[in-house]
Scaffold this motif. Structure first.
Motif, PDB file in Angstrom:
ATOM      1  N   CYS A 199       1.156  -0.961   0.361  1.00 29.94           N
ATOM      2  CA  CYS A 199       0.283  -0.269  -0.051  1.00 29.94           C
ATOM      3  C   CYS A 199       0.907   1.009  -0.597  1.00 29.94           C
ATOM      4  CB  CYS A 199      -0.840   0.377   1.038  1.00 29.94           C
ATOM      5  SG  CYS A 199      -0.281  -0.260   3.024  1.00 29.94           S
ATOM      6  N   ASP A 200       0.524   2.489  -0.437  1.00 32.02           N
ATOM      7  CA  ASP A 200       1.326   3.154  -0.423  1.00 32.02           C
ATOM      8  C   ASP A 200       0.543   4.057   0.869  1.00 32.02           C
ATOM      9  OD1 ASP A 200       1.187   3.291  -3.522  1.00 32.02           O
ATOM     10  OD2 ASP A 200      -0.616   4.328  -3.533  1.00 32.02           O
ATOM     11  N   VAL A 201      -0.504   4.645   1.402  1.00 33.97           N
ATOM     12  CA  VAL A 201      -0.256   4.579   2.428  1.00 33.97           C
ATOM     13  C   VAL A 201      -0.678   3.959   3.816  1.00 33.97           C
ATOM     14  CG1 VAL A 201      -1.827   6.737   3.987  1.00 33.97           C
ATOM     15  CG2 VAL A 201      -1.474   6.552   0.782  1.00 33.97           C
ATOM     16  N   TYR A 202       0.158   4.022   4.866  1.00 27.45           N
ATOM     17  CA  TYR A 202      -0.835   3.584   6.445  1.00 27.45           C
ATOM     18  C   TYR A 202      -1.641   4.410   7.143  1.00 27.45           C
ATOM     19  CZ  TYR A 202      -0.883   0.487  10.054  1.00 27.45           C
ATOM     20  OH  TYR A 202      -1.506  -0.178  11.030  1.00 27.45           O
ATOM     21  N   THR A 203      -2.706   4.620   7.556  1.00 26.32           N
ATOM     22  CA  THR A 203      -4.046   5.770   8.561  1.00 26.32           C
ATOM     23  C   THR A 203      -4.301   4.039   9.266  1.00 26.32           C
ATOM     24  OG1 THR A 203      -5.682   6.680   8.082  1.00 26.32           O
ATOM     25  CG2 THR A 203      -6.146   4.668   7.176  1.00 26.32           C
ATOM     26  N   THR A 204      -4.096   5.173  10.365  1.00 25.89           N
ATOM     27  CA  THR A 204      -4.643   4.885  11.822  1.00 25.89           C
ATOM     28  C   THR A 204      -4.687   6.387  12.644  1.00 25.89           C
ATOM     29  OG1 THR A 204      -4.587   3.546  13.976  1.00 25.89           O
ATOM     30  CG2 THR A 204      -2.417   4.142  12.687  1.00 25.89           C
ATOM     31  N   ASP A 205      -5.076   5.826  14.236  1.00 19.24           N
ATOM     32  CA  ASP A 205      -4.642   7.136  15.180  1.00 19.24           C
ATOM     33  C   ASP A 205      -3.449   7.921  14.824  1.00 19.24           C
ATOM     34  OD1 ASP A 205      -7.198   6.731  15.574  1.00 19.24           O
ATOM     35  OD2 ASP A 205      -6.982   5.917  17.303  1.00 19.24           O
ATOM     36  N   ILE A 206      -2.716   8.934  14.809  1.00 24.51           N
ATOM     37  CA  ILE A 206      -1.659   9.928  14.880  1.00 24.51           C
ATOM     38  C   ILE A 206      -0.469   9.332  16.127  1.00 24.51           C
ATOM     39  CG2 ILE A 206      -0.081  11.467  14.908  1.00 24.51           C
ATOM     40  CD1 ILE A 206      -2.538  13.059  13.543  1.00 24.51           C
ATOM     41  N   SER A 207      -0.991   8.944  16.875  1.00 26.71           N
ATOM     42  CA  SER A 207      -0.562   8.098  18.103  1.00 26.71           C
ATOM     43  C   SER A 207       0.215   6.690  17.782  1.00 26.71           C
ATOM     44  CB  SER A 207      -1.048   8.183  19.763  1.00 26.71           C
ATOM     45  OG  SER A 207      -2.508   7.726  19.355  1.00 26.71           O
ATOM     46  N   GLY A 208      -0.850   6.216  16.780  1.00 21.90           N
ATOM     47  CA  GLY A 208      -0.461   4.778  16.685  1.00 21.90           C
ATOM     48  C   GLY A 208       0.660   5.167  15.216  1.00 21.90           C
ATOM     49  N   LEU A 209       0.432   6.105  14.122  1.00 24.82           N
ATOM     50  CA  LEU A 209       1.289   6.002  13.326  1.00 24.82           C
ATOM     51  C   LEU A 209       2.603   6.633  13.508  1.00 24.82           C
ATOM     52  CD1 LEU A 209      -0.676   8.051  10.876  1.00 24.82           C
ATOM     53  CD2 LEU A 209      -0.173   6.001  10.435  1.00 24.82           C
ATOM     54  N   ALA A 210       2.741   7.101  14.804  1.00 29.46           N
ATOM     55  CA  ALA A 210       4.051   7.436  15.583  1.00 29.46           C
ATOM     56  C   ALA A 210       4.921   6.236  15.851  1.00 29.46           C
ATOM     57  CB  ALA A 210       3.839   8.479  16.517  1.00 29.46           C
ATOM     58  N   ALA A 211       3.890   5.420  17.033  1.00 31.29           N
ATOM     59  CA  ALA A 211       4.091   4.845  17.405  1.00 31.29           C
ATOM     60  C   ALA A 211       5.138   3.621  16.508  1.00 31.29           C
ATOM     61  CB  ALA A 211       3.814   3.790  18.265  1.00 31.29           C
ATOM     62  N   ARG A 230       6.156   3.826  13.359  1.00 34.26           N
ATOM     63  CA  ARG A 230       6.788   4.377  12.585  1.00 34.26           C
ATOM     64  C   ARG A 230       8.684   4.310  13.538  1.00 34.26           C
ATOM     65  NH1 ARG A 230       7.456  10.466  10.473  1.00 34.26           N
ATOM     66  NH2 ARG A 230       7.391  10.957  12.934  1.00 34.26           N
ATOM     67  N   ALA A 231       7.997   4.436  14.770  1.00 36.44           N
ATOM     68  CA  ALA A 231       9.374   4.519  15.556  1.00 36.44           C
ATOM     69  C   ALA A 231      10.209   3.003  15.607  1.00 36.44           C
ATOM     70  CB  ALA A 231       9.157   4.536  16.942  1.00 36.44           C
ATOM     71  N   THR A 232       9.646   1.862  15.446  1.00 35.68           N
ATOM     72  CA  THR A 232      10.281   0.511  14.832  1.00 35.68           C
ATOM     73  C   THR A 232      10.672   0.255  13.139  1.00 35.68           C
ATOM     74  OG1 THR A 232       8.136  -0.671  13.878  1.00 35.68           O
ATOM     75  CG2 THR A 232       8.493  -0.340  16.400  1.00 35.68           C
ATOM     76  N   PHE A 233      11.000   1.678  13.061  1.00 36.17           N
ATOM     77  CA  PHE A 233      10.846   1.103  11.739  1.00 36.17           C
ATOM     78  C   PHE A 233      12.892   0.917  11.859  1.00 36.17           C
ATOM     79  CE2 PHE A 233       7.462   2.692   8.681  1.00 36.17           C
ATOM     80  CZ  PHE A 233       7.181   1.641   9.617  1.00 36.17           C
ATOM     81  N   GLU A 234      13.282   0.783  10.576  1.00 35.30           N
ATOM     82  CA  GLU A 234      14.916   0.490  10.797  1.00 35.30           C
ATOM     83  C   GLU A 234      15.547   1.758  10.124  1.00 35.30           C
ATOM     84  OE1 GLU A 234      18.232  -1.500   8.189  1.00 35.30           O
ATOM     85  OE2 GLU A 234      16.458  -2.774   7.960  1.00 35.30           O
ATOM     86  N   ALA A 235      14.366   2.817   9.290  1.00 39.13           N
ATOM     87  CA  ALA A 235      14.709   4.234   9.034  1.00 39.13           C
ATOM     88  C   ALA A 235      13.774   4.915   8.554  1.00 39.13           C
ATOM     89  CB  ALA A 235      15.255   3.819   7.420  1.00 39.13           C
ATOM     90  N   VAL A 268       6.447   9.950   6.767  1.00 40.82           N
ATOM     91  CA  VAL A 268       6.233  11.440   7.144  1.00 40.82           C
ATOM     92  C   VAL A 268       4.848  10.836   7.220  1.00 40.82           C
ATOM     93  CG1 VAL A 268       5.811  13.367   6.106  1.00 40.82           C
ATOM     94  CG2 VAL A 268       7.600  12.511   4.731  1.00 40.82           C
ATOM     95  N   ILE A 269       4.267  11.566   8.075  1.00 38.79           N
ATOM     96  CA  ILE A 269       3.013  11.629   8.823  1.00 38.79           C
ATOM     97  C   ILE A 269       2.602  13.103   8.451  1.00 38.79           C
ATOM     98  CG2 ILE A 269       1.529  11.451  10.835  1.00 38.79           C
ATOM     99  CD1 ILE A 269       3.618   9.837  12.353  1.00 38.79           C
ATOM    100  N   LEU A 270       1.795  13.135   7.347  1.00 37.78           N
ATOM    101  CA  LEU A 270       1.274  14.347   6.955  1.00 37.78           C
ATOM    102  C   LEU A 270       0.561  15.063   7.441  1.00 37.78           C
ATOM    103  CD1 LEU A 270      -0.108  12.273   3.531  1.00 37.78           C
ATOM    104  CD2 LEU A 270       2.286  13.476   4.314  1.00 37.78           C
TER     105      LEU A 270
END
Length: 339
Positions: free
Chosen positions: A189-201, A203-208, A213-215
């Motif tokens: 998928c091009d985009v992942y959507t959920t609560d912004i807190s969930g997106l930040a959490a 993203r924090a686990t990604f290797e990079a 970017v959170i829009l």
């Protein structure tokens, strides 16, 4: 005759509610542990560490409730639940309380017969995209494929936003955040959507993490908080006032480090005295010890301490307080009066 029947019906309803509300508190005390419905694993909010010990923002609320009732913040059994199973598990009595970044909505409150006694995080839905996609606004997502968890409020919000803006999308349904993360990183998928807190959490686990970017758009209101069953009024009071104790303690400067000292003798602030049980009988009113809030605050500190330690700007999740700042600092966090 009609009045007598009506009053009788009210009495029966009140008795039934009283029995139901006492049941959860009694069950927890008899069991000696709190069954807390939790996320399967969301960085900063609820996840087991390398040794299997649960930690996070929501975990701290579970431990606070256990401390209030049992005097032991470690007396918690965490029950990981998916977005599809969380409410049925609560309704079926498989857990005592659900603390799983769940949004308080009209239908969940009424149709699902759940109560949300307090809000512990004010959130909103957002969108995350790879930086390489070159997108700076959600308005540019026409025709995008979007990973979205089923059984959540984000499904309807997503449809509403794209329809209102006259753009199209292709949903990629996922059952869990872990699956959504996997699909998103795999390019499904091009985009992942959920609560912004969930997106930040997430993203924090990604290797990079910097490659994503959170829009800026926030497309919904997501008041998140613990949930209990309808009819659990006494139990709901305990969950509500435990949450409020954490928030009020931050406002009054009561911390994990100084709570024992402040509770040793009455202070000059009557509100603090009532909170800590050195004045009045608030604990007895909800079936708890006089020093229940002292036990709560001794576990992980006040709301601000819990926020900063788990999801604050100095952590990998990196969330600013925003709407979750104290009301005195322009936020929405407001502890109820302890009187």
């Amino acid at each position: 005759m009609t009045k007598t029947v009506f009053i009788g019906a009210l009495a029966v309803a009140g008795l039934t509610a009283g029995i139901a509300s006492a049941a959860t508190l009694d069950d927890v005390k008899a069991r000696g542990s709190l069954k807390c419905g939790s996320n399967e694993g969301l960085a900063g909010f609820a996840a087991p560490d390398a040794n299997g010990n649960w930690e996070g923002f929501d975990v701290s609320l579970c431990r606070a409730i256990a401390a209030a009732v049992l005097g032991d913040g470690q007396a918690v059994e965490f029950v990981p639940l998916t977005s599809q199973t969380r409410f049925t598990a609560l309704a079926a009595g498989e857990v005592d309380v659900l603390v799983r970044n769940s949004t308080w909505t009209f239908t969940r409150d009424t149709d699902l017969a759940l109560d949300f006694p307090a809000i512990n995080y004010y959130d909103g839905q957002g969108f995350m995209v790879p930086r390489a996609l070159g997108v700076s606004s959600a308005a540019e997502l026409d025709g995008a494929t979007v990973c979205i968890q089923t059984g959540t409020t984000t499904e309807l919000n997503l449809a509403d936003y794209f329809r209102a803006n006259g753009i199209s999308y292709e949903p990629v349904p996922v059952a869990t955040n872990a699956e959504g993360q996997q699909q998103y990183l795999a390019g499904a998928c091009d985009v992942y959507t959920t609560d912004i807190s969930g997106l930040a959490a997430t993203r924090a686990t990604f290797e990079a993490p910097g490659d994503h970017v959170i829009l800026p758009e926030v497309v919904s209101k997501e008041p998140l908080g613990p949930a209990v069953r309808h009819g659990d009024n006494a139990w709901g009071d305990i969950v509500r006032w435990t949450t409020h104790a954490l928030v009020a303690a931050e406002e009054y400067g009561v911390t994990k480090a100084n709570v024992a000292e402040l509770a040793a003798a009455p202070t000059d602030n009557p509100e603090v005295n009532r909170l800590l049980g050195t004045e009045g009988e608030l604990g007895a009113m909800i079936g708890l010890d006089a020093d229940w809030a002292v036990k709560v605050l001794s576990v992980a500190g006040n709301y601000g301490e819990i926020f900063e330690a788990n999801i604050g700007e100095s952590t990998a999740v990196g969330l600013a307080r925003g709407l979750n700042a104290q009301w005195t600092d322009g936020g929405l966090m407001y502890g109820g009066p302890f009187r």
